[in-house]
Design an enzyme around this catalytic site. Structure first.
Site, PDB file in Angstrom:
ATOM      1  N   CYS A 196      -7.196  93.452   8.379  1.00  0.00           N
ATOM      2  CA  CYS A 196      -8.291  94.222   7.110  1.00  0.00           C
ATOM      3  C   CYS A 196     -10.036  93.484   7.250  1.00  0.00           C
ATOM      4  CB  CYS A 196      -7.970  94.496   6.170  1.00  0.00           C
ATOM      5  SG  CYS A 196      -8.381  93.488   4.974  1.00  0.00           S
ATOM      6  N   GLN A 222      -0.310  98.949   1.179  1.00  0.00           N
ATOM      7  CA  GLN A 222      -1.500  99.821   2.103  1.00  0.00           C
ATOM      8  C   GLN A 222      -2.010 100.744   1.053  1.00  0.00           C
ATOM      9  OE1 GLN A 222      -2.866  98.654   3.925  1.00  0.00           O
ATOM     10  NE2 GLN A 222      -1.321  96.590   4.708  1.00  0.00           N
ATOM     11  N   ASP A 226      -0.399  89.768   7.989  1.00  0.00           N
ATOM     12  CA  ASP A 226      -1.302  89.858   7.651  1.00  0.00           C
ATOM     13  C   ASP A 226      -1.506  89.380   6.473  1.00  0.00           C
ATOM     14  OD1 ASP A 226      -1.728  92.382   6.970  1.00  0.00           O
ATOM     15  OD2 ASP A 226      -0.357  93.281   6.267  1.00  0.00           O
ATOM     16  N   TYR A 257       2.946  86.495   4.593  1.00  0.00           N
ATOM     17  CA  TYR A 257       1.298  87.096   3.848  1.00  0.00           C
ATOM     18  C   TYR A 257       2.478  88.764   3.936  1.00  0.00           C
ATOM     19  CZ  TYR A 257      -1.947  83.676   5.521  1.00  0.00           C
ATOM     20  OH  TYR A 257      -1.815  82.786   6.202  1.00  0.00           O
ATOM     21  N   GLU A 285       5.227  84.897   0.327  1.00  0.00           N
ATOM     22  CA  GLU A 285       3.976  85.607  -0.376  1.00  0.00           C
ATOM     23  C   GLU A 285       4.136  84.822  -1.425  1.00  0.00           C
ATOM     24  OE1 GLU A 285       2.124  88.655  -0.189  1.00  0.00           O
ATOM     25  OE2 GLU A 285       1.613  87.990  -2.214  1.00  0.00           O
TER      26      GLU A 285
HETATM   27  C1  LIG Z   1      -2.314  92.762   3.211  1.00  0.00           C
HETATM   28  S1  LIG Z   1      -1.476  92.158   1.717  1.00  0.00           S
HETATM   29  C2  LIG Z   1       0.131  92.507   3.547  1.00  0.00           C
HETATM   30  C3  LIG Z   1       1.467  92.637   2.549  1.00  0.00           C
HETATM   31  C4  LIG Z   1       2.330  92.979   3.448  1.00  0.00           C
HETATM   32  N1  LIG Z   1       1.884  92.741   4.758  1.00  0.00           N
HETATM   33  C5  LIG Z   1       1.836  95.086   3.305  1.00  0.00           C
HETATM   34  O1  LIG Z   1       2.068  95.216   4.435  1.00  0.00           O
HETATM   35  O2  LIG Z   1       2.385  95.621   2.562  1.00  0.00           O
HETATM   36  C6  LIG Z   1      -1.674  90.675   2.480  1.00  0.00           C
HETATM   37  C7  LIG Z   1      -0.914  90.025   1.348  1.00  0.00           C
HETATM   38  O3  LIG Z   1      -1.344  87.981   1.021  1.00  0.00           O
HETATM   39  C8  LIG Z   1      -0.833  87.974  -0.159  1.00  0.00           C
HETATM   40  N2  LIG Z   1      -1.290  86.345   0.209  1.00  0.00           N
HETATM   41  C9  LIG Z   1      -2.863  86.043  -0.074  1.00  0.00           C
HETATM   42  N3  LIG Z   1      -3.386  85.161   0.548  1.00  0.00           N
HETATM   43  C10 LIG Z   1      -2.007  84.294   0.362  1.00  0.00           C
HETATM   44  C11 LIG Z   1      -1.266  82.879   0.846  1.00  0.00           C
HETATM   45  N4  LIG Z   1      -2.175  82.494   0.791  1.00  0.00           N
HETATM   46  N5  LIG Z   1       0.106  83.062   1.173  1.00  0.00           N
HETATM   47  C12 LIG Z   1       0.866  84.349   0.999  1.00  0.00           C
HETATM   48  N6  LIG Z   1       0.226  85.292   0.795  1.00  0.00           N
HETATM   49  C13 LIG Z   1      -0.505  85.502   0.581  1.00  0.00           C
HETATM   50  C14 LIG Z   1      -1.531  88.717  -0.831  1.00  0.00           C
HETATM   51  O4  LIG Z   1      -0.879  88.798  -1.797  1.00  0.00           O
HETATM   52  C15 LIG Z   1      -0.868  89.579  -0.152  1.00  0.00           C
HETATM   53  O5  LIG Z   1       0.125  90.511  -0.918  1.00  0.00           O
END
Ligand SMILES: C[S@@+](CC[C@H](N)C(=O)[O-])C[C@H]1O[C@@H](n2cnc3c(N)ncnc32)[C@H](O)[C@@H]1O
Length: 361
Positions: free
Chosen positions: A319, A198, A291, A225, A246
């Site tokens: 977001c 973040q 998330d 995520y 993830e």
């Molecule tokens: C908004 S970030 C949130 C990360 C964490 N929750 C944080 O607060 O730092 C979204 C995360 O989802 C991962 N992501 C995106 N698409 C995904 C998917 N289909 N399956 C698993 N992870 C995914 C991205 O790599 C990223 O690390």
């Protein structure tokens, strides 16, 4: 070219003022609700048009005058002409409207959290041959002082260079493995240059604390995520077991590393896409944290979560209120919305962060 006069009635998705001309909406960058303005039409589309602000005839009391040259060219300064209250109005109303239009749901009791840092809050920036990209394009522009971050960049470095300033400053390209670190709630986190983290620490701390306060304690939690494992690890002292999922390899490797350095033994991480994970598992978890990235979770995965995992509580951080509202439209018959907080994670920009807390009906 004709010059028209009008009063700004509302905002579009990007915080641009909207005037109606023969009932057709025109988007006017930099105009504030209730301002009487002169504008010129730049582009016509079938259902809307783009107009340029020529003169403010009656100025809003919510306007902040600034003399930042070319502010409109820089992605990130889109709301800089609005005071804090007006930025809040725009963000809270946008979330309300998205839930109403997309999920047919009237939100009430919306909580708002804004940090003290309205500028210089970003811990990550990307430069291109030493320049910023102009908004919505790859045209390069030089900026001496980027108001949203205090990172000192090197204008001589060529290529697309990512800078991340946490405990230490790291910088490099998309392919480089470099690490810095940060501490949250007493836990140390390794953060890779290309991992998700973040960008606004002050607001993130509030968000994570909010999630921590709203989970069912001493229960099993699925953190979908999960990035570098921040939420999973922060929730670990209050949970029986946490599983984080993830897709990104670097973030996953950071998560595994972070579990080790913090000596956590009730958290596991899985390097898979959430969509794949929910297809091959159906274990019951009391809490599910969502998330996702801007594109949201999606109908199929939401339905799997409802039918196969059936958690008592879902905490969904987002977001993008539009995709969150769309996902909520599939959840709302089975889950009640207990709380919503709108977080000013990205002051001066039209970007919005929200968390909703849902309980099984
Ligand atoms: C908004 S970030 C949130 C990360 C964490 N929750 C944080 O607060 O730092 C979204 C995360 O989802 C991962 N992501 C995106 N698409 C995904 C998917 N289909 N399956 C698993 N992870 C995914 C991205 O790599 C990223 O690390």
């Amino acid at each position: 070219m004709n010059i028209y006069e009008g009063v700004v009635e509302f905002y579009n998705q990007h915080g641009e003022g909207v005037v109606l001309n023969n009932k057709k909406p025109y988007y006017v960058y930099g105009a504030i609700i209730d301002e009487k303005i002169k504008y010129q039409i730049l582009k016509e589309f079938k259902t809307y048009g783009i107009a340029q602000l020529i003169e403010i005839i009656e100025k809003s009391k919510n306007r902040i005058d600034h003399n930042i040259k070319d502010a409109h060219l820089i992605g990130g300064y889109d709301l800089i002409h609005m005071n804090e209250g007006e930025q809040k109005n725009f963000k809270v109303n946008r979330v309300k409207n998205d839930f109403k239009k997309i999920a047919q749901y009237e939100l009430d009791n919306i909580e708002w959290f804004a940090g003290k840092n309205k500028f210089k809050y970003r811990n990550k920036i990307t430069l291109h041959d030493g320049f910023f990209y102009q908004k919505n394009s790859k045209t390069k522009i030089a900026i001496n002082d980027f108001l949203l971050s205090s990172i000192k960049w090197d204008p001589n470095l060529r290529g697309d260079i990512i800078y991340r300033q946490l405990d230490t400053l790291i910088y490099g390209t998309k392919n480089e493995k470099k690490y810095t670190s940060d501490t949250l709630f007493g836990f140390k986190f390794r953060v890779g240059l290309n991992s998700f983290y973040q960008i606004n620490k002050e607001v993130t701390k509030y968000a994570y604390q909010f999630i921590r306060e709203n989970i069912i304690k001493e229960a099993n939690t699925l953190d979908l995520y999960c990035g570098i494992g921040t939420i999973s690890i922060i929730l670990s002292p209050f949970s029986k077991k946490v599983i984080g999922v993830e897709i990104n390899k670097e973030s996953y490797e950071d998560a595994i590393y972070n579990k080790k350095i913090n000596k956590i033994d009730n958290v596991d991480f899985i390097n898979k896409s959430v969509d794949q994970f929910v297809c091959i598992n159906d274990t019951h978890f009391e809490n599910i944290i969502l998330d996702p990235s801007r594109k949201g979770v999606g109908k199929q995965t939401i339905q799997k979560i409802i039918n196969d995992f059936s958690p008592e509580r879902i905490i969904y951080m987002s977001c993008n209120p539009a995709t969150q509202a769309s996902d909520f439209s599939y959840l709302k018959d089975f889950y009640q919305l207990d709380k919503i907080v709108v977080l000013d994670m990205f002051p001066q920009t039209y970007h919005i962060e929200t968390i909703i807390v849902l309980s099984k009906k």
